[in-house]
Design a protein around this motif. Structure first.
Motif, PDB file in Angstrom:
ATOM      1  N   GLY A 137       0.775  -1.178   0.084  1.00  7.19           N
ATOM      2  CA  GLY A 137      -0.152   0.131   0.211  1.00  7.19           C
ATOM      3  C   GLY A 137       0.622   1.451  -0.086  1.00  7.19           C
ATOM      4  O   GLY A 137       0.507   2.424  -0.706  1.00  7.19           O
ATOM      5  N   LEU A 138       2.004   1.310   0.701  1.00  2.33           N
ATOM      6  CA  LEU A 138       2.731   2.336   0.838  1.00  2.33           C
ATOM      7  C   LEU A 138       3.428   2.497  -0.384  1.00  2.33           C
ATOM      8  O   LEU A 138       3.536   3.864  -1.093  1.00  2.33           O
ATOM      9  N   VAL A 139       3.890   1.608  -1.050  1.00  4.84           N
ATOM     10  CA  VAL A 139       4.840   1.771  -2.284  1.00  4.84           C
ATOM     11  C   VAL A 139       3.872   2.117  -3.597  1.00  4.84           C
ATOM     12  O   VAL A 139       4.230   3.155  -4.343  1.00  4.84           O
ATOM     13  N   ASN A 140       2.663   1.501  -3.334  1.00 10.83           N
ATOM     14  CA  ASN A 140       1.742   1.774  -4.491  1.00 10.83           C
ATOM     15  C   ASN A 140       1.072   3.168  -4.369  1.00 10.83           C
ATOM     16  O   ASN A 140       0.713   3.588  -5.492  1.00 10.83           O
ATOM     17  N   SER A 141       0.983   3.840  -3.101  1.00 10.93           N
ATOM     18  CA  SER A 141       0.668   5.113  -3.102  1.00 10.93           C
ATOM     19  C   SER A 141       1.436   6.253  -3.773  1.00 10.93           C
ATOM     20  O   SER A 141       0.771   7.190  -4.025  1.00 10.93           O
ATOM     21  N   GLU A 146      -3.572   2.045   0.229  1.00 12.59           N
ATOM     22  CA  GLU A 146      -2.867   2.934  -0.843  1.00 12.59           C
ATOM     23  C   GLU A 146      -3.930   4.112  -0.922  1.00 12.59           C
ATOM     24  O   GLU A 146      -3.843   5.371  -0.876  1.00 12.59           O
ATOM     25  N   MET A 147      -5.421   3.666  -0.987  1.00 11.99           N
ATOM     26  CA  MET A 147      -6.506   4.692  -1.265  1.00 11.99           C
ATOM     27  C   MET A 147      -6.597   5.681  -0.089  1.00 11.99           C
ATOM     28  O   MET A 147      -6.557   6.816  -0.258  1.00 11.99           O
ATOM     29  N   MET A 148      -6.074   4.971   1.453  1.00 13.01           N
ATOM     30  CA  MET A 148      -6.522   6.202   2.334  1.00 13.01           C
ATOM     31  C   MET A 148      -5.309   6.989   2.471  1.00 13.01           C
ATOM     32  O   MET A 148      -5.447   8.160   3.010  1.00 13.01           O
ATOM     33  N   ILE A 149      -4.005   6.265   2.383  1.00 11.88           N
ATOM     34  CA  ILE A 149      -2.972   7.335   2.279  1.00 11.88           C
ATOM     35  C   ILE A 149      -3.211   8.473   0.961  1.00 11.88           C
ATOM     36  O   ILE A 149      -2.907   9.722   1.542  1.00 11.88           O
TER      37      ILE A 149
END
Length: 476
Positions: free
Chosen positions: A310-314, A426-429
């Motif tokens: 999620g972090l990388v994809n953000s 990802e979405m929330m970041i």
């Protein structure tokens, strides 16, 4: 010798870092005011936090003592085995505390005149009272958590507990907590409410909350404007309440910058990897997501990889605290858990991982634009003081209810509880850092200013600390 010099306060936190840190801040403030302070740790934490003892070089009226917690030296003392620590402290540490306090009150050159004990260490309050010593309770969790705990009898009577964890059950609104009827869902209750009513840990809290109302004097690491409604419900249970938070902001307002700078290494309870500060210096303004799930949180390897993806994809730069005792450490991930190439490359390009970070400095850095947090109370207040929007992933203690207040009461962040999949992360970041940033920042700026005003001269917390110190002295 005047009364101020005669005052000798013993502070006794529950033996977990999240409880030690705020009471250590209070110890520094009391010493700065000229009071003598004994800070009592368990032997285990005393050994782990040896650097704290050097604080005495800055505060000549501060000393450290320790007593056993009753657990074997090799016991992990982590959140998964928290019950072992709770019950051992209550059975083994209690008589040791009685002996120590009796010695410090009768044989010491400067007897203890006041005991400030953690809110889940009621036996320390009882013993202080037995020995005729002024006693006060310090509540290390949030006031909104305390109010929900004080309502446990009503929640049980209403059949609201336990929270079963089923999807249709979690979204139901909670009845039995006055002032929160349209706000509190079952999933927002403190995590002990997910235990069976006869569970020993649930019963431990029921007993401690019943005992806390017998204390009469309560100290809260919060400020009046942050939780005015909640405080109005709590106030009738106590003869005196001192709201003296955020303690970190009070330290800044009371102690000179040069002294604070020299104290910074002590106020980090663990040794921090300061290389992350150099990395932050190279990042764009307000671009970095700082990620830390606190000093005790545990995540599975599966959850680790969901967050990592999620972090990388953000697409956002991120600084991530990954404790060695929080998961199987990243360096040891092998075989079926081998790190995918896209995570390697994404982290190399815009990520930085450390075992521990100087959190208050990180949050204050101009490159940090968001805080992915477990919503522990210390971290929540530190996020508020720094004015950094929060994305909350709570797991234990008061974190569930704190995250609800962050998102729905103060509107200074987003709540992601009971969710751990890469697409949602990802979405929330992105929502925190981009789509909803402007509305969150508007609320955060207002709350951060209230925190600043409360801790500075003329503010409510500044005044309440003065009143607390005067009342401690007056009782001699």
């Amino acid at each position: 010798m005047d009364q101020q010099q005669q005052a000798h306060v013993l502070l006794f936190p529950f033996p977990a870092l999240g409880h030690i840190k705020p009471l250590l801040s209070l110890a520094e403030l009391l010493c700065h005011a000229g009071l003598h302070v004994t800070f009592l740790n368990t032997d285990h934490n005393h050994r782990c936090l040896t650097h704290l003892q050097r604080l005495s070089t800055h505060f000549s009226t501060l000393r450290f003592e320790s007593i056993p917690d009753g657990l074997p030296i090799d016991h992990p003392r982590n959140v998964q085995l928290i019950g072992d620590l709770m019950f051992s402290v209550k059975s083994v540490t209690k008589p040791k505390f009685r002996d120590l306090l009796a010695d410090l009150s009768t044989k010491s050159e400067r007897p203890v005149t006041c005991v400030i004990a953690d809110g889940i260490m009621s036996f320390a309050i009882d013993i202080a009272k037995e020995l005729g010593i002024q006693a006060m309770t310090f509540w290390a969790f949030s006031p909104c958590c305390l109010w929900s705990f004080l309502c446990l009898p009503e929640l049980i009577e209403e059949g609201q507990l336990p929270v079963r964890g089923e999807a249709d059950d979690m979204d139901r609104m909670v009845k039995g907590v006055s002032g929160m009827e349209s706000l509190l869902r079952r999933q927002d209750l403190p995590n002990i409410c997910r235990r069976q009513l006869d569970d020993p840990i649930f019963q431990f809290y029921v007993e401690e909350i019943k005992a806390i109302t017998q204390t009469s004097v309560l100290i809260l690491n919060s400020f009046d404007h942050l939780e005015a409604l909640t405080l109005s419900y709590i106030t009738p249970f106590f003869s005196r309440i001192y709201t003296i938070g955020p303690l970190t902001a009070l330290l800044t307002s009371r102690i000179t910058h040069d002294v604070l700078q020299s104290l910074s290494s002590f106020n980090n309870l663990w040794e921090a990897d300061r290389s992350c500060m150099t990395w932050l210096d190279s990042q764009p303004l307000r671009s970095v997501v700082y990620v830390s799930f606190g000093s005790t949180g545990i995540m599975t390897r599966g959850q680790l990889f969901e967050f990592w993806h999620g972090l990388v994809n953000s697409g956002m730069p991120f600084l991530w605290v990954v404790r060695r005792d929080g998961i199987g450490h990243i360096a040891g991930v092998e075989g079926e858990h081998a790190i995918p190439e896209e995570l390697h490359e994404g982290t190399k390009e815009r990520g930085f991982l450390v075992d521990w970070a100087p959190q208050e400095e990180v949050l204050a850095h101009q490159a940090v634009g968001g805080f992915l947090t477990h919503s522990g109370w210390n971290s929540t207040l530190e996020g508020i003081v720094a004015g950094v929007p929060m994305l909350c992933w709570p797991t234990i203690a008061d974190q569930q209810i704190n995250s609800r207040w962050v998102s729905e009461v103060w509107r200074i962040g987003l709540d992601m509880k009971d969710t751990c999949d890469r697409s949602t992360i990802e979405m929330m970041i992105r929502a925190m850092m981009k789509e909803r940033r402007e509305e969150i920042i508007m609320s955060m700026d207002r709350i951060a200013k209230l925190a600043y005003d409360s801790a500075n001269q003329g503010g409510s917390s500044y005044h309440n600390l003065d009143k607390l110190i005067k009342d401690i002295i007056k009782k001699i």
